[in-house]
Design a protein around this motif. Structure first.
Motif, PDB file in Angstrom:
ATOM      1  N   VAL A  95      19.289  15.243  -5.553  1.00  0.00           N
ATOM      2  CA  VAL A  95      19.427  13.834  -5.196  1.00  0.00           C
ATOM      3  C   VAL A  95      20.800  13.337  -5.602  1.00  0.00           C
ATOM      4  O   VAL A  95      21.257  13.626  -6.710  1.00  0.00           O
ATOM      5  N   VAL A  96      21.437  12.587  -4.712  1.00  0.00           N
ATOM      6  CA  VAL A  96      22.667  11.885  -5.063  1.00  0.00           C
ATOM      7  C   VAL A  96      22.523  10.435  -4.623  1.00  0.00           C
ATOM      8  O   VAL A  96      21.741  10.117  -3.733  1.00  0.00           O
ATOM      9  N   GLU A  97      23.285   9.587  -5.274  1.00  0.00           N
ATOM     10  CA  GLU A  97      23.280   8.164  -4.929  1.00  0.00           C
ATOM     11  C   GLU A  97      24.719   7.688  -4.753  1.00  0.00           C
ATOM     12  O   GLU A  97      25.581   7.962  -5.583  1.00  0.00           O
ATOM     13  N   PHE A  98      24.961   6.995  -3.661  1.00  0.00           N
ATOM     14  CA  PHE A  98      26.218   6.301  -3.445  1.00  0.00           C
ATOM     15  C   PHE A  98      25.996   4.867  -3.918  1.00  0.00           C
ATOM     16  O   PHE A  98      25.321   4.085  -3.245  1.00  0.00           O
ATOM     17  N   PRO A  99      26.529   4.503  -5.085  1.00  0.00           N
ATOM     18  CA  PRO A  99      26.176   3.236  -5.726  1.00  0.00           C
ATOM     19  C   PRO A  99      26.473   1.982  -4.907  1.00  0.00           C
ATOM     20  O   PRO A  99      25.752   0.997  -5.021  1.00  0.00           O
ATOM     21  N   THR A 100      27.503   2.008  -4.073  1.00  0.00           N
ATOM     22  CA  THR A 100      27.886   0.792  -3.337  1.00  0.00           C
ATOM     23  C   THR A 100      27.471   0.838  -1.869  1.00  0.00           C
ATOM     24  O   THR A 100      27.848  -0.034  -1.097  1.00  0.00           O
ATOM     25  N   ALA A 101      26.667   1.831  -1.485  1.00  0.00           N
ATOM     26  CA  ALA A 101      26.259   1.991  -0.087  1.00  0.00           C
ATOM     27  C   ALA A 101      24.913   1.339   0.176  1.00  0.00           C
ATOM     28  O   ALA A 101      24.076   1.213  -0.712  1.00  0.00           O
ATOM     29  N   GLU A 102      24.726   0.970   1.433  1.00  0.00           N
ATOM     30  CA  GLU A 102      23.436   0.462   1.873  1.00  0.00           C
ATOM     31  C   GLU A 102      22.622   1.613   2.480  1.00  0.00           C
ATOM     32  O   GLU A 102      22.981   2.779   2.325  1.00  0.00           O
ATOM     33  N   HIS A 103      21.560   1.284   3.172  1.00  0.00           N
ATOM     34  CA  HIS A 103      20.597   2.275   3.651  1.00  0.00           C
ATOM     35  C   HIS A 103      21.230   3.395   4.469  1.00  0.00           C
ATOM     36  O   HIS A 103      20.852   4.554   4.339  1.00  0.00           O
ATOM     37  N   GLU A 104      22.167   3.064   5.294  1.00  0.00           N
ATOM     38  CA  GLU A 104      22.789   4.055   6.179  1.00  0.00           C
ATOM     39  C   GLU A 104      23.927   4.796   5.484  1.00  0.00           C
ATOM     40  O   GLU A 104      24.711   5.478   6.139  1.00  0.00           O
ATOM     41  N   ILE A 105      24.045   4.639   4.162  1.00  0.00           N
ATOM     42  CA  ILE A 105      25.171   5.160   3.373  1.00  0.00           C
ATOM     43  C   ILE A 105      26.459   4.590   3.964  1.00  0.00           C
ATOM     44  O   ILE A 105      27.460   5.260   4.164  1.00  0.00           O
ATOM     45  N   ALA A 134      13.295   2.547  -6.791  1.00  0.00           N
ATOM     46  CA  ALA A 134      11.889   2.897  -6.545  1.00  0.00           C
ATOM     47  C   ALA A 134      11.778   4.303  -5.969  1.00  0.00           C
ATOM     48  O   ALA A 134      10.901   5.085  -6.358  1.00  0.00           O
ATOM     49  N   THR A 135      12.671   4.648  -5.046  1.00  0.00           N
ATOM     50  CA  THR A 135      12.662   5.987  -4.457  1.00  0.00           C
ATOM     51  C   THR A 135      12.937   7.036  -5.524  1.00  0.00           C
ATOM     52  O   THR A 135      12.263   8.066  -5.597  1.00  0.00           O
ATOM     53  N   LEU A 136      13.923   6.765  -6.373  1.00  0.00           N
ATOM     54  CA  LEU A 136      14.282   7.706  -7.425  1.00  0.00           C
ATOM     55  C   LEU A 136      13.137   7.899  -8.416  1.00  0.00           C
ATOM     56  O   LEU A 136      12.898   9.020  -8.877  1.00  0.00           O
ATOM     57  N   GLU A 137      12.393   6.854  -8.722  1.00  0.00           N
ATOM     58  CA  GLU A 137      11.243   6.980  -9.622  1.00  0.00           C
ATOM     59  C   GLU A 137      10.208   7.941  -9.037  1.00  0.00           C
ATOM     60  O   GLU A 137       9.667   8.796  -9.750  1.00  0.00           O
ATOM     61  N   VAL A 138       9.938   7.814  -7.738  1.00  0.00           N
ATOM     62  CA  VAL A 138       8.968   8.708  -7.084  1.00  0.00           C
ATOM     63  C   VAL A 138       9.493  10.145  -7.102  1.00  0.00           C
ATOM     64  O   VAL A 138       8.767  11.080  -7.456  1.00  0.00           O
ATOM     65  N   LEU A 139      10.767  10.304  -6.731  1.00  0.00           N
ATOM     66  CA  LEU A 139      11.336  11.657  -6.695  1.00  0.00           C
ATOM     67  C   LEU A 139      11.369  12.285  -8.082  1.00  0.00           C
ATOM     68  O   LEU A 139      11.060  13.475  -8.234  1.00  0.00           O
ATOM     69  N   ASN A 140      11.723  11.514  -9.088  1.00  0.00           N
ATOM     70  CA  ASN A 140      11.744  12.052 -10.450  1.00  0.00           C
ATOM     71  C   ASN A 140      10.350  12.504 -10.887  1.00  0.00           C
ATOM     72  O   ASN A 140      10.208  13.486 -11.600  1.00  0.00           O
ATOM     73  N   GLY A 141       9.330  11.792 -10.437  1.00  0.00           N
ATOM     74  CA  GLY A 141       7.964  12.181 -10.754  1.00  0.00           C
ATOM     75  C   GLY A 141       7.535  13.471 -10.081  1.00  0.00           C
ATOM     76  O   GLY A 141       6.563  14.101 -10.494  1.00  0.00           O
ATOM     77  N   LEU A 142       8.274  13.870  -9.046  1.00  0.00           N
ATOM     78  CA  LEU A 142       7.938  15.095  -8.307  1.00  0.00           C
ATOM     79  C   LEU A 142       8.818  16.285  -8.672  1.00  0.00           C
ATOM     80  O   LEU A 142       8.623  17.379  -8.169  1.00  0.00           O
ATOM     81  N   ARG A 143       9.793  16.086  -9.532  1.00  0.00           N
ATOM     82  CA  ARG A 143      10.771  17.148  -9.808  1.00  0.00           C
ATOM     83  C   ARG A 143      10.124  18.454 -10.262  1.00  0.00           C
ATOM     84  O   ARG A 143      10.568  19.529  -9.859  1.00  0.00           O
ATOM     85  N   SER A 144       9.085  18.385 -11.082  1.00  0.00           N
ATOM     86  CA  SER A 144       8.460  19.633 -11.546  1.00  0.00           C
ATOM     87  C   SER A 144       7.768  20.366 -10.388  1.00  0.00           C
ATOM     88  O   SER A 144       7.629  21.582 -10.424  1.00  0.00           O
ATOM     89  N   GLU A 145       7.361  19.628  -9.359  1.00  0.00           N
ATOM     90  CA  GLU A 145       6.699  20.243  -8.208  1.00  0.00           C
ATOM     91  C   GLU A 145       7.690  20.654  -7.119  1.00  0.00           C
ATOM     92  O   GLU A 145       7.348  21.431  -6.232  1.00  0.00           O
ATOM     93  N   LEU A 146       8.886  20.094  -7.182  1.00  0.00           N
ATOM     94  CA  LEU A 146       9.905  20.356  -6.159  1.00  0.00           C
ATOM     95  C   LEU A 146      11.160  20.898  -6.832  1.00  0.00           C
ATOM     96  O   LEU A 146      12.159  20.193  -6.981  1.00  0.00           O
ATOM     97  N   PRO A 147      11.141  22.142  -7.244  1.00  0.00           N
ATOM     98  CA  PRO A 147      12.255  22.685  -8.020  1.00  0.00           C
ATOM     99  C   PRO A 147      13.583  22.734  -7.271  1.00  0.00           C
ATOM    100  O   PRO A 147      14.637  22.802  -7.887  1.00  0.00           O
TER     101      PRO A 147
END
Length: 125
Positions: free
Chosen positions: A73-83, A56-69
């Motif tokens: 963003v990186v994702e740690f696939p096996t991490a929880e909120h605190e990485i 959900a966070t990534l969807e919002v950020l992707n929608g803002l990419r043109s406004e936030l050049p």
């Protein structure tokens, strides 16, 4: 978020009342994010995050990419909120610490403002 997403609809009012610590549930963070359009932004997501689901966070950020050049963003696939990584030992969840390479990656970004995921299992999104 995971508490809310997993709760039956009829239990939500009571759950919100329990969780109320003065949070403004109607807060819209998008104007604040848009106001940072000239700044370098580095978002680090945990793929197993139940508190702020990364999809959900990534969807919002992707929608803002043109406004936030300068958004990165990186994702740690096996991490929880605190990485943070977790294992189950004798039926109990035990933290094994931050995802490997997380802190050095942050330090490199702070110095260079460039994403460098070497030594991590992070995925550039």
């Amino acid at each position: 978020t995971h508490l809310v997403l997993g709760a039956p609809t009829e239990q939500l009012p009571a759950l919100f009342q329990q969780m109320d610590d003065g949070t403004t549930w109607g807060y819209d963070p998008l104007p604040a994010l848009r106001a940072t359009s000239n700044l370098p932004l580095f978002w680090v997501l945990g793929g197993e995050d139940d508190d702020a689901p990364s999809l959900a966070t990534l969807e919002v950020l992707n929608g803002l990419r043109s406004e936030l050049p300068r958004l990165q963003v990186v994702e740690f696939p096996t991490a929880e909120h605190e990485i943070e990584e977790w294992v189950t030992v004798n039926g109990e969840r035990v933290s094994v610490g931050y995802s490997p390479g997380y802190l050095p990656m942050l330090a490199r970004w702070i110095r260079t403002k460039r994403v460098d995921v070497r030594g991590t299992n992070a995925v550039v999104r």
